[in-house]
Design a protein around this motif. Structure first.
Motif, mmCIF file in Angstrom:
data_model
loop_
_atom_site.group_PDB
_atom_site.id
_atom_site.type_symbol
_atom_site.label_atom_id
_atom_site.label_comp_id
_atom_site.label_asym_id
_atom_site.label_seq_id
_atom_site.Cartn_x
_atom_site.Cartn_y
_atom_site.Cartn_z
ATOM 1 N N LEU A 69 0.826 -1.203 0.000
ATOM 2 C CA LEU A 69 0.000 0.000 0.000
ATOM 3 C C LEU A 69 0.865 1.259 0.000
ATOM 4 C CD1 LEU A 69 -2.737 -1.024 2.621
ATOM 5 C CD2 LEU A 69 -2.897 -1.125 0.122
ATOM 6 N N ASP A 70 1.958 1.220 0.757
ATOM 7 C CA ASP A 70 2.827 2.394 0.856
ATOM 8 C C ASP A 70 3.576 2.662 -0.440
ATOM 9 O OD1 ASP A 70 2.031 2.700 3.477
ATOM 10 O OD2 ASP A 70 3.802 1.715 4.324
ATOM 11 N N THR A 71 3.797 1.624 -1.235
ATOM 12 C CA THR A 71 4.546 1.763 -2.498
ATOM 13 C C THR A 71 3.670 1.373 -3.681
ATOM 14 O OG1 THR A 71 5.437 -0.487 -2.298
ATOM 15 C CG2 THR A 71 6.736 1.310 -1.333
ATOM 16 N N ALA A 72 2.396 1.691 -3.600
ATOM 17 C CA ALA A 72 1.422 1.231 -4.600
ATOM 18 C C ALA A 72 1.783 1.645 -6.018
ATOM 19 C CB ALA A 72 0.032 1.749 -4.238
ATOM 20 N N LEU A 102 -5.016 5.346 -9.511
ATOM 21 C CA LEU A 102 -4.038 4.949 -8.506
ATOM 22 C C LEU A 102 -3.373 6.179 -7.898
ATOM 23 C CD1 LEU A 102 -1.477 2.055 -8.820
ATOM 24 C CD2 LEU A 102 -0.753 4.276 -7.982
ATOM 25 N N ARG A 103 -3.053 7.164 -8.762
ATOM 26 C CA ARG A 103 -2.395 8.373 -8.271
ATOM 27 C C ARG A 103 -3.303 9.161 -7.330
ATOM 28 N NH1 ARG A 103 2.454 7.938 -8.053
ATOM 29 N NH2 ARG A 103 2.661 10.201 -7.929
ATOM 30 N N GLN A 104 -4.592 9.147 -7.603
ATOM 31 C CA GLN A 104 -5.523 9.856 -6.726
ATOM 32 C C GLN A 104 -5.495 9.274 -5.317
ATOM 33 O OE1 GLN A 104 -9.531 10.794 -8.404
ATOM 34 N NE2 GLN A 104 -8.694 9.825 -10.221
ATOM 35 N N VAL A 105 -5.545 7.956 -5.233
ATOM 36 C CA VAL A 105 -5.532 7.323 -3.919
ATOM 37 C C VAL A 105 -4.174 7.521 -3.250
ATOM 38 C CG1 VAL A 105 -5.793 5.151 -2.671
ATOM 39 C CG2 VAL A 105 -7.268 5.645 -4.625
ATOM 40 N N ARG A 113 -7.653 2.833 -0.368
ATOM 41 C CA ARG A 113 -8.607 2.032 -1.131
ATOM 42 C C ARG A 113 -8.188 1.985 -2.611
ATOM 43 N NH1 ARG A 113 -14.422 0.742 -0.488
ATOM 44 N NH2 ARG A 113 -15.322 0.383 -2.554
ATOM 45 N N TYR A 114 -7.204 1.170 -2.912
ATOM 46 C CA TYR A 114 -6.746 0.986 -4.284
ATOM 47 C C TYR A 114 -7.589 -0.074 -4.985
ATOM 48 C CZ TYR A 114 -2.499 3.474 -2.889
ATOM 49 O OH TYR A 114 -1.616 4.424 -2.440
ATOM 50 N N SER A 115 -7.585 -0.029 -6.298
ATOM 51 C CA SER A 115 -8.025 -1.183 -7.075
ATOM 52 C C SER A 115 -6.880 -2.188 -7.077
ATOM 53 C CB SER A 115 -8.361 -0.769 -8.509
ATOM 54 O OG SER A 115 -9.488 0.075 -8.545
ATOM 55 N N PHE A 116 -7.211 -3.475 -7.230
ATOM 56 C CA PHE A 116 -6.186 -4.512 -7.170
ATOM 57 C C PHE A 116 -6.274 -5.452 -8.365
ATOM 58 C CE2 PHE A 116 -7.192 -3.590 -2.642
ATOM 59 C CZ PHE A 116 -5.966 -3.042 -2.277
ATOM 60 N N LYS A 529 -8.445 16.099 -2.961
ATOM 61 C CA LYS A 529 -7.103 15.941 -3.504
ATOM 62 C C LYS A 529 -7.177 15.347 -4.895
ATOM 63 C CE LYS A 529 -4.550 15.584 0.781
ATOM 64 N NZ LYS A 529 -3.424 14.924 1.455
ATOM 65 N N GLY A 530 -6.218 15.712 -5.720
ATOM 66 C CA GLY A 530 -6.113 15.097 -7.036
ATOM 67 C C GLY A 530 -7.190 15.547 -7.984
#
Length: 559
Positions: A69-72, A102-105, A113-116, A529-530
């Motif tokens: 998550l930290d390096t998504a 991805l950049r928004q999250v 809450r990323y897509s995976f 944000k974003g």
């Protein structure tokens, strides 16, 4: 001598019997393997029950999960065990996915809450989930209703498009609820076996970051200013996937510019004229340039199956015939493409081939025939480059484009130039209106979905929106879909013009959309944000993710 002949005959008979036995056994084994493969395919397909919510549990090392998550943005896989509807698959790969989403999250410190993406054979060669090698679970970003992508694939499937399988999925991570997502079958070898009997080649045309010959047109003023009486436009809606903002962008002037700088292409919505990010280079627009394979790198560098030079030459030959308007039925699966564009036009998704973006579709080729497969519809129903609500409701069915001309989108324009094909396209539009929207059908479908997922949304701990905003979005989506179908019916009947230019000349014929507020469908999802905070370009620096991972995924698919 006679003994020798008899012995020879006996040996020959034994040999023939052995060959027959071997051949029979081979046939039995082949039949058994085919039967097992079909059973596996049917098994995973049955688990994508769109009328139910899938159970989806991820068991993973806590430290590895947090590091992912930290390096998504690096999009590196980690190892996990996944249990889907009670079936556990061990040692699968999972990573964050997406471009601008991805950049928004990643740019919002209040959510992970990323897509995976799930790759079942990342760590165990040949491993599948009952025949499926990859799938994705999408996080519903930019969709306060949770339904836009679901409905888009459902409409595609209704009219006969080979859409990927899909279903809502309630995700748990290490025993704790993570959130309600949309699970989607990845368009890869598993899909190819299920939907196409393992035949043909699949490409995902893409050219992110290439601005095209004409540039962006009107980068800051996405969409036209709201028409008088419209509740809300979408001039500052989400920037394109992966697009890098100009270095001299002045956010303070963006709203003013959107009122004056926007010029309309033949489609009439969104960006001004120009080559666009993915619009006209490297083959993604499906415009024929020459016979060189290198001229279509946006297609061939993104092959999802193992392809050869002969495969690539077939695609180029098909593009050549398509653009010339010759041998169309040899070059294009006409019926499949007309169905695709009928459904695509209904749901108004401009983060796609029908805008300057030119992406978010798969190209399928079989025996020299091309067709298109749908992908990534969370920005449907006016979520991207929409302009005003009227632009969404009344999008012209015969020029359903944004910022590009029909000539720049030949797989649509060349088919609609043929009266027979255009009539068939209109028939498919009518079929969708009658079978999916008319007599309250669309409203009933939305109500059924709301009943299915409402408790999951209410208890979604990572939701981008509150439950009240979800309910408001559902109501707004119902109104929008109903009015969209009304406009399409008017265009088919001839009471509303079916091209953008004709609509400009007869604005009083358009369906009144002043009751629609597009912002309720997802304009404030990123919590400042974003997408909307600090100007529409904040947080959208170009990031291509882990290219080695992506290239490996593109090259490891086998028939």
């Amino acid at each position: 001598m006679a003994g020798t002949v008899i012995a020879s005959m006996l040996l020959s008979a034994c040999s023939n019997e052995a060959e027959t036995t071997t051949t029979t056994q081979t046939a039995v084994n082949t039949e058994k393997q085919t039967s097992e493969s079909n059973a596996q395919t049917a098994s995973y397909a049955q688990n994508f029950n769109k009328d139910e919510v899938m159970s989806f549990s991820i068991d993973v090392d806590e430290d590895a999960w947090q590091e992912m998550l930290d390096t998504a943005a690096e999009e590196n896989y980690i190892k996990a065990n996944v249990t889907i509807n009670g079936t556990t698959i061990e040692n699968v790969g999972i990573r964050a996915k997406g471009n601008s989403s991805l950049r928004q999250v990643a740019g919002d410190d209040t959510t992970d809450r990323y897509s995976f993406k799930i790759k079942f054979d990342e760590y165990v060669k040949g491993q599948t989930w009952n025949g499926l090698d990859k799938m994705v679970v999408n996080n519903m970003i930019s969709d306060a209703s949770y339904m836009k992508e679901y409905l888009s694939y459902d409409i595609m499937s209704y009219i006969g498009v080979d859409a990927p399988l899909f279903a809502f999925a309630n995700i748990n991570v290490n025993g704790k609820t993570w959130g309600l997502y949309l699970a989607v079958e990845d368009i890869d070898s598993g899909y190819l076996d299920r939907a196409k009997n393992g035949e043909g080649e699949i490409y995902k045309p893409n050219n992110d970051g290439n601005m095209g010959a004409g540039g962006m047109g009107n980068p800051m003023g996405m969409g036209n200013p709201p028409a008088e009486g419209d509740a809300a436009g979408a001039g500052d809606r989400q920037p394109p996937e992966g697009m890098e903002p100009p270095s001299d962008t002045d956010n303070s002037t963006s709203n003013a510019n959107s009122q004056t700088a926007n010029t309309r292409g033949e489609g009439g919505r969104g960006f001004g004229r120009g080559g666009g990010m993915n619009g006209s280079t490297n083959g993604v627009s499906l415009v024929y340039t020459d016979d060189k394979v290198s001229s279509y790198s946006g297609i061939f560098d993104n092959a999802k199956t193992k392809t050869t030079e002969e495969d690539e030459k077939r695609v180029i030959e098909a593009l050549k015939n398509l653009n010339a308007g010759t041998n169309l039925e040899k070059a294009v699966d006409v019926d499949a493409v007309l169905k695709y564009f009928a459904a695509h036009t209904v749901v108004v998704n401009m983060d796609s081939y029908t805008s300057n973006m030119g992406h978010n579709y798969y190209l399928y080729e079989n025996n020299g025939q091309l067709s298109m497969l749908p992908w990534d519809y969370n920005m449907a129903f006016g979520g991207f480059m929409a302009g005003s609500a009227s632009d969404v409701v009344n999008l012209a069915i015969d020029t359903p484009l944004s910022g590009v001309t029909m000539e720049e989108r030949p797989i649509l324009s060349k088919l609609l130039e043929v009266p027979e094909y255009k009539a068939k396209y209109h028939e498919y539009l009518q079929e969708i209106v009658d079978g999916y929207f008319a007599d309250g059908k669309f409203e009933q479908t939305v109500q059924t979905l709301d009943k299915l997922i409402t408790d999951y949304v209410k208890n979604d701990p990572t939701a981008f929106v509150t439950y009240d905003k979800y309910k408001a979005a559902v109501a707004e989506l119902t109104k929008l879909g109903t009015l969209r179908a009304e406009s399409i019916q008017g265009q088919l009947d001839g009471t509303i013009p079916a091209t953008t230019e004709e609509q400009k000349s007869s604005p009083n014929t358009l369906i009144d959309s002043s009751s629609i507020d597009l912002t309720k469908l997802g304009d404030d999802l990123n919590k400042g944000k974003g997408m909307n905070g600090g100007g529409p370009w904040q947080g959208f620096e170009r990031n291509s993710g882990n290219q080695e991972t992506k290239k490996a995924e593109q090259s490891d698919t086998t028939k």
